[in-house]
Design an enzyme around this catalytic site. Structure first.
Site, PDB file in Angstrom:
ATOM      1  N   CYS A   1      41.501  46.167  38.489  1.00  0.00           N
ATOM      2  CA  CYS A   1      41.048  46.283  37.098  1.00  0.00           C
ATOM      3  C   CYS A   1      40.031  45.222  36.673  1.00  0.00           C
ATOM      4  O   CYS A   1      38.852  45.373  36.901  1.00  0.00           O
ATOM      5  CB  CYS A   1      42.243  46.316  36.149  1.00  0.00           C
ATOM      6  SG  CYS A   1      41.850  47.109  34.556  1.00  0.00           S
TER       7      CYS A   1
ATOM      8  N   GLU B   1      47.065  50.445  38.691  1.00  0.00           N
ATOM      9  CA  GLU B   1      47.538  49.074  38.527  1.00  0.00           C
ATOM     10  C   GLU B   1      49.008  49.060  38.093  1.00  0.00           C
ATOM     11  O   GLU B   1      49.424  49.836  37.227  1.00  0.00           O
ATOM     12  CB  GLU B   1      46.669  48.392  37.471  1.00  0.00           C
ATOM     13  CG  GLU B   1      47.020  46.963  37.150  1.00  0.00           C
ATOM     14  CD  GLU B   1      46.056  46.349  36.133  1.00  0.00           C
ATOM     15  OE1 GLU B   1      46.104  45.126  35.933  1.00  0.00           O
ATOM     16  OE2 GLU B   1      45.249  47.106  35.544  1.00  0.00           O
TER      17      GLU B   1
ATOM     18  N   LYS C   1      45.477  39.982  41.914  1.00  0.00           N
ATOM     19  CA  LYS C   1      44.370  40.098  40.968  1.00  0.00           C
ATOM     20  C   LYS C   1      43.722  38.734  40.715  1.00  0.00           C
ATOM     21  O   LYS C   1      44.415  37.753  40.427  1.00  0.00           O
ATOM     22  CB  LYS C   1      44.896  40.706  39.670  1.00  0.00           C
ATOM     23  CG  LYS C   1      43.861  41.083  38.631  1.00  0.00           C
ATOM     24  CD  LYS C   1      44.564  41.807  37.480  1.00  0.00           C
ATOM     25  CE  LYS C   1      43.627  42.288  36.402  1.00  0.00           C
ATOM     26  NZ  LYS C   1      44.364  43.036  35.354  1.00  0.00           N
TER      27      LYS C   1
END
Length: 586
Positions: A163, A44, A127
């Site tokens: 994540c 990330e 994300k």
């Protein structure tokens, strides 16, 4: 069924070092290509490092991140690596920062992933789930994405996630099942805390079941201020079988062949799905052919004991703080006690003895064993050992000021702090402070004295754990045929600040075996007075401890940063007002 050779690049970026991070991607992509990989993935925000915090608000930094990403794509192609699809995290934006006056709803900074192929950015993903708890403030910085990106690589449909998308049910993984993907890539900047590796594998298995697909989970490794990332990258089959797992706390290339379901007939464009998300598909043609010969097997690294895991985390966190901030060496006070002994051993393991200076600063109250134990530790570890008696300096102060009691005790601690800072200024060392989490919790320290320093390697370590770490480190050395670094006398003797005749910690504090469980419940577990008493703790002791914790907030706010290893470290994790009249007794 097609087979994809995956290369999970578990590497250590540095926040703000866009050039250095890009060079790291190029170097590790070369290793992945040499292994025959058909798809490589990096952590990330790999391009910028993570977390970037308020750098997000600098439009110049966002622009630099995007430019670095496109330059990286071109450089990979120029390196002859263009055919290998490479997934990297980077910082993007499709609008002004959310804190600016020209902010636009649903637009702003993005925690993003990009697939690089043949010199181009061929697909991106933003994300979706943004964590806003503990050390995370992503709602402050980013706007969530609403589109799942699926890329077809080597005949397999592959979804891209980042994540926190993995830590929450629904969203990208639910849409991945609707999309019928065979593999989900999860790129992570997931900080370490004790036993997090035990939670990680069951979590990945749950998401594999939710998506009906295999998952390749790559996590960064390394220290960033208080945070340390442990790696522990892994690959899990759709049925939850663990296929491969990387070691913790080291950079590592995990290469593994994964058999995956073939994608259905090609489809393109965007599709609206449930969960408020859209689906976008991309084709990535011309990836490297499946390698011939034996299958690549990444292996499965078994987790280590808790003490070994914590020790590695503390060593890596300290090393990266020192090296990434370009300090040549460290200096710390050696009292002969357990905290400074453990901190010194950590420093030597992290940096080598030639970069560690230990200073014994005896006063008239220092016992003979304290002096000899400090010297013994220096001999065992090989660090640069010095002795600077403080009594003449203390006497000079007392000749010019009328002080008594605690003021004289604190004066001694502050003289020691002055000596360490003087050596830091003169020789360029970073000063390490050595107060453990139990002492920080109850305020058992002297501001600008024993609390002085730029970093604290044991800040998030309860006193009882300090002892366990010392015993483990000595036993580990003995097992390897090396000299145990910590004197047994430092481990076995009663702890004392030695600021007055015959002083012991137990004069002021409950025994640490009693104190630490109360502190763990109050600080880590957010239990109130009633909850602690219901857990079996003595009410009078609870009242005393909670009073000490509550009134020491102003000290903790001024304490040095230190490596986070628990679920709730002082600092980013635990944010309480200094001016606060609430008490648990009402």
């Amino acid at each position: 069924m097609p087979t994809l050779r995956l290369a999970l690049c578990q590497v250590n970026p540095t926040v703000g070092d866009l050039t250095g991070n890009a060079e790291r991607v190029r170097a590790w992509t070369r290793k992945a290509a040499d292994s025959g990989a058909q798809l490589a993935l990096f952590p990330e925000l790999m391009v910028t490092g993570y977390p970037v915090e308020d750098l997000v608000f600098r439009r110049s930094f966002v622009a630099a991140s995007r430019a670095a990403l496109h330059r990286l794509a071109a450089d990979l192609a120029a390196d002859g690596l263009g055919d290998l699809p490479v997934l990297v995290g980077y910082l993007d934006a499709d609008g002004p920062p959310q804190v600016s006056s020209d902010a636009e709803p649903g637009r702003g900074a993005r925690n993003a992933a990009a697939l690089l192929h043949r010199g181009e950015v061929v697909a991106t993903y933003f994300k979706h789930h943004l964590p806003n708890y503990g050390v995370f403030d992503e709602d402050r910085y980013f706007v969530p994405g609403d589109t799942l990106t699926v890329v077809r690589v080597g005949g397999v449909d592959v979804a891209l996630t980042i994540c926190e998308d993995l830590w929450q049910a629904g969203g990208p993984f639910a849409v991945a099942r609707q999309a019928g993907v065979g593999l989900v890539l999860s790129i992570n900047g997931s900080p370490y805390e004790l036993n997090k590796d035990d939670a990680r594998l069951p979590l990945v298995r749950r998401r594999a079941a939710e998506a009906g697909a295999a998952i390749a989970y790559v996590n960064m490794v390394g220290g960033q201020d208080e945070l340390v990332y442990d790696g522990d990258s892994l690959i899990v089959a759709a049925d939850g079988t663990l296929l491969a797992r990387a070691p913790q706390f080291v950079e590592h290339l995990l290469v593994h062949d994964v058999e995956l379901p073939a994608a259905p007939e090609a489809t393109g464009g965007a599709t609206d799905l449930a969960d408020g998300m859209r689906l976008v598909r991309h084709e990535v043609p011309g990836v490297p052919a499946a390698p011939t010969g034996p299958a690549a097997t990444g292996g499965i690294i078994e987790p280590v004991a808790d003490e070994a895991e914590v020790w590695q985390a503390l060593v890596l966190g300290l090393r990266d703080y020192v090296d990434k901030n370009r300090f040549p060496s460290v200096v710390l006070g050696l009292s002969g006690g357990i905290d400074s002994a453990v901190a010194a051993a950590l420093a030597v393991d992290a940096l080598g003895p030639q970069r560690v200076v230990g200073v014994s600063m005896p006063s008239q109250h220092s016992s003979e064993h304290s002096r000899t134990d400090a010297e013994d530790l220096a001999k065992r570890t090989g660090l640069d050992y010095r002795v600077e008696p403080i009594q003449p300096m203390v006497d000079t102060f007392l000749a010019n000021m009328s002080l008594s009691g605690v003021a004289v005790e604190n004066l001694q601690a502050r003289v020691r702090g002055v000596i360490l800072m003087a050596l830091s200024n003169q020789e360029g060392h970073l000063v390490l402070t050595t107060g453990n989490k139990s002492e920080l919790a109850v305020g058992y320290s002297t501001l600008y004295g024993d609390s002085v320093g730029g970093y604290n390697p044991v800040k998030d370590v309860w006193k009882t754990l300090v002892w366990r770490l010392a015993k483990w480190r000595n036993a580990d050395a003995a097992r390897r045929g090396e000299t145990p670094p910590i004197p047994e006398n430092s481990i076995g003797k009663p702890p004392s600040a030695e600021l007055s005749p015959g002083q012991l910690d137990s004069d002021t504090l409950p025994d640490y075996d009693v104190l630490d469980p109360i502190l763990i419940g109050y600080v880590d577990g957010d239990l109130g007075r009633d909850g602690l008493i219901e857990s079996g703790h003595d009410p009078a002791v609870v009242d005393k401890v909670l009073r000490m914790v509550d009134t020491a907030e102003y000290k903790r706010r001024q304490s040095a940063p230190g490596t986070k290893i628990s679920m709730k470290a002082f600092g980013r994790d635990r944010r309480l007002p200094i001016t606060n009249r609430w008490r648990e007794d009402g």
